[in-house]
Motif scaffolding. Sequence first.
Motif, PDB file in Angstrom:
ATOM      1  N   SER A 194       0.828  -1.201   0.000  1.00 32.41           N
ATOM      2  CA  SER A 194       0.000   0.000   0.000  1.00 32.41           C
ATOM      3  C   SER A 194       0.867   1.258   0.000  1.00 32.41           C
ATOM      4  N   LEU A 195       0.703   2.075  -1.029  1.00 28.37           N
ATOM      5  CA  LEU A 195       1.253   3.426  -0.950  1.00 28.37           C
ATOM      6  C   LEU A 195       0.435   4.169   0.100  1.00 28.37           C
ATOM      7  N   VAL A 196      -0.884   3.983   0.011  1.00 27.61           N
ATOM      8  CA  VAL A 196      -1.834   4.352   1.064  1.00 27.61           C
ATOM      9  C   VAL A 196      -3.019   3.407   0.966  1.00 27.61           C
TER      10      VAL A 196
ATOM     11  N   ALA B  94      -8.879   3.384   9.615  1.00 32.49           N
ATOM     12  CA  ALA B  94      -7.488   2.978   9.818  1.00 32.49           C
ATOM     13  C   ALA B  94      -6.709   3.175   8.530  1.00 32.49           C
ATOM     14  N   VAL B  95      -5.506   3.714   8.660  1.00 34.79           N
ATOM     15  CA  VAL B  95      -4.682   4.069   7.500  1.00 34.79           C
ATOM     16  C   VAL B  95      -3.370   3.290   7.549  1.00 34.79           C
ATOM     17  N   THR B  96      -3.001   2.686   6.430  1.00 31.50           N
ATOM     18  CA  THR B  96      -1.722   1.995   6.324  1.00 31.50           C
ATOM     19  C   THR B  96      -0.942   2.557   5.146  1.00 31.50           C
ATOM     20  N   GLY B  97       0.382   2.399   5.177  1.00 35.66           N
ATOM     21  CA  GLY B  97       1.226   2.843   4.079  1.00 35.66           C
ATOM     22  C   GLY B  97       1.633   4.301   4.141  1.00 35.66           C
ATOM     23  N   ALA B  98       0.997   5.088   4.986  1.00 38.87           N
ATOM     24  CA  ALA B  98       1.226   6.532   4.994  1.00 38.87           C
ATOM     25  C   ALA B  98       2.205   6.982   6.062  1.00 38.87           C
ATOM     26  N   ALA B  99       2.418   6.172   7.098  1.00 39.99           N
ATOM     27  CA  ALA B  99       3.268   6.575   8.213  1.00 39.99           C
ATOM     28  C   ALA B  99       4.125   5.397   8.662  1.00 39.99           C
ATOM     29  N   SER B 100       4.804   5.549   9.792  1.00 43.53           N
ATOM     30  CA  SER B 100       5.711   4.503  10.261  1.00 43.53           C
ATOM     31  C   SER B 100       4.979   3.255  10.737  1.00 43.53           C
ATOM     32  N   SER B 101       3.678   3.386  11.017  1.00 38.75           N
ATOM     33  CA  SER B 101       2.856   2.249  11.407  1.00 38.75           C
ATOM     34  C   SER B 101       1.408   2.568  11.081  1.00 38.75           C
ATOM     35  N   VAL B 102       0.595   1.552  11.031  1.00 37.60           N
ATOM     36  CA  VAL B 102      -0.837   1.755  10.823  1.00 37.60           C
ATOM     37  C   VAL B 102      -1.389   2.639  11.936  1.00 37.60           C
ATOM     38  N   PHE B 103      -2.390   3.473  11.613  1.00 32.57           N
ATOM     39  CA  PHE B 103      -2.952   4.356  12.635  1.00 32.57           C
ATOM     40  C   PHE B 103      -4.410   4.675  12.330  1.00 32.57           C
ATOM     41  N   ARG B 104      -5.149   5.060  13.373  1.00 34.12           N
ATOM     42  CA  ARG B 104      -6.514   5.548  13.199  1.00 34.12           C
ATOM     43  C   ARG B 104      -6.479   7.051  13.001  1.00 34.12           C
ATOM     44  N   HIS B 105      -7.387   7.558  12.149  1.00 37.86           N
ATOM     45  CA  HIS B 105      -7.446   9.000  11.906  1.00 37.86           C
ATOM     46  C   HIS B 105      -8.645   9.582  12.640  1.00 37.86           C
ATOM     47  N   ALA B 106      -8.367  10.269  13.744  1.00 38.83           N
ATOM     48  CA  ALA B 106      -9.432  10.787  14.606  1.00 38.83           C
ATOM     49  C   ALA B 106     -10.296  11.818  13.898  1.00 38.83           C
TER      50      ALA B 106
ATOM     51  N   ASN C 296       4.937   9.652   5.721  1.00 32.20           N
ATOM     52  CA  ASN C 296       6.143   9.205   5.019  1.00 32.20           C
ATOM     53  C   ASN C 296       6.363  10.016   3.745  1.00 32.20           C
ATOM     54  N   ALA C 297       7.619  10.231   3.430  1.00 30.36           N
ATOM     55  CA  ALA C 297       8.020  10.809   2.148  1.00 30.36           C
ATOM     56  C   ALA C 297       9.191   9.981   1.641  1.00 30.36           C
ATOM     57  N   ASP C 298       9.089   9.460   0.408  1.00 29.91           N
ATOM     58  CA  ASP C 298      10.148   8.622  -0.139  1.00 29.91           C
ATOM     59  C   ASP C 298      10.156   8.749  -1.656  1.00 29.91           C
ATOM     60  N   ILE C 299      10.861   7.841  -2.322  1.00 32.03           N
ATOM     61  CA  ILE C 299      10.964   7.925  -3.779  1.00 32.03           C
ATOM     62  C   ILE C 299       9.629   7.658  -4.461  1.00 32.03           C
TER      63      ILE C 299
ATOM     64  N   ALA D  26       6.428   8.610  -3.180  1.00 28.40           N
ATOM     65  CA  ALA D  26       5.428   9.665  -2.991  1.00 28.40           C
ATOM     66  C   ALA D  26       5.872  10.615  -1.890  1.00 28.40           C
ATOM     67  N   SER D  27       5.482  11.869  -2.029  1.00 24.90           N
ATOM     68  CA  SER D  27       5.753  12.858  -0.983  1.00 24.90           C
ATOM     69  C   SER D  27       4.725  12.706   0.132  1.00 24.90           C
ATOM     70  N   ALA D  28       5.006  13.342   1.259  1.00 24.81           N
ATOM     71  CA  ALA D  28       4.059  13.327   2.377  1.00 24.81           C
ATOM     72  C   ALA D  28       2.747  13.998   1.969  1.00 24.81           C
ATOM     73  N   ALA D  29       2.836  15.088   1.196  1.00 24.62           N
ATOM     74  CA  ALA D  29       1.628  15.794   0.761  1.00 24.62           C
ATOM     75  C   ALA D  29       0.774  14.912  -0.149  1.00 24.62           C
ATOM     76  N   TYR D  30       1.441  14.145  -1.008  1.00 19.82           N
ATOM     77  CA  TYR D  30       0.711  13.238  -1.904  1.00 19.82           C
ATOM     78  C   TYR D  30      -0.011  12.166  -1.095  1.00 19.82           C
ATOM     79  N   ARG D  31       0.681  11.623  -0.096  1.00 17.98           N
ATOM     80  CA  ARG D  31       0.044  10.613   0.748  1.00 17.98           C
ATOM     81  C   ARG D  31      -1.128  11.221   1.533  1.00 17.98           C
ATOM     82  N   ALA D  32      -0.976  12.437   1.988  1.00 21.77           N
ATOM     83  CA  ALA D  32      -2.079  13.091   2.706  1.00 21.77           C
ATOM     84  C   ALA D  32      -3.303  13.210   1.809  1.00 21.77           C
ATOM     85  N   ASN D  33      -3.086  13.587   0.556  1.00 21.55           N
ATOM     86  CA  ASN D  33      -4.208  13.694  -0.377  1.00 21.55           C
ATOM     87  C   ASN D  33      -4.826  12.321  -0.639  1.00 21.55           C
ATOM     88  N   LEU D  34      -3.983  11.295  -0.731  1.00 26.66           N
ATOM     89  CA  LEU D  34      -4.501   9.940  -0.947  1.00 26.66           C
ATOM     90  C   LEU D  34      -5.360   9.467   0.224  1.00 26.66           C
ATOM     91  N   ILE D  35      -4.983   9.808   1.440  1.00 28.80           N
ATOM     92  CA  ILE D  35      -5.795   9.433   2.597  1.00 28.80           C
ATOM     93  C   ILE D  35      -7.200   9.993   2.448  1.00 28.80           C
TER      94      ILE D  35
END
Length: 263
Positions: free
Chosen positions: A182-184, A198-210, A236-239, A241-250
């Motif tokens: 999962s990228l996200v 619950a969100v996976t792929g976006a941060a260092s571990s799976v998390f709930r988004h309050a 996360n930001a890596d080769i 996707a950027s953090a902003a891209y992952r935020a939009n994907l969430i």
Amino acid sequence: MYAFTFEAPSSTAAAAQLIAQGGKLLAGGQSLLPSMRLRLANPEKIVDLNSIAELAGIRREGNALVIGAMTRHADVAASAEVKAAIPALADLAAHIGDRQVRARGTLGGSVANNDPAACYPSAVLGLGATVITNRREIQADDFFVGMYTTALEEGEIITAIRFPIPKRAAYMKFKQAASRFSLVGVFVAQTDSGVRVAVTGAASSVFRHAGLEAALNQSFTPQSAASVKIDASDLNADIHASAAYRANLISVQTQRAVQQMLG
């Protein structure tokens, strides 16, 4: 490959004894074996769980599905019981990796490994499941601690996971094309206690988004999800996707999940 001792116990109790002697658990082998090939892991003793029949299987218990830790992804995906009770879980399993990975990978192995981009942790957390071990039961909210880290103690073995059956649920995965991780991925569930996201792929571990949970508990619509601003500062930001891209994907994947649930 360097030399190691291979053990294949026939019971969970026997496996626990071997772990106490320094053994390393082998479930589906989708993470451990590549690590060994790259010499990132060099266990002296492998304890193979594949001969322990009590660790596999799917059964209904009241308003929950109990799935054995050694149940393969392919078996979860094909299960009529899972498709009827939690179709989102069957759909999630059907899109993990490729056919070979689904044939060997296991529910318990994925959850215990807690890869930041794995799919199953989002279902466990999103559904508010209970992780059952040979020692105790651990609630999903207490289980995932951090990157590749869980609440499991030394020598503790996951035996099954109990998934409460939600009113409805959906999983939306935007995959990284090469690995199919999962990228996200976003798992949304309407439960008796409210909406869980619950969100996976976006941060260092799976998390709930309050924020998304609060908005969807007030109004369960795609528009409500779209109104929530997703903070990219801890993502996360890596080769790939950027953090902003992952935020939009969430945001986008949550909206898609809600739309699917509304039909």
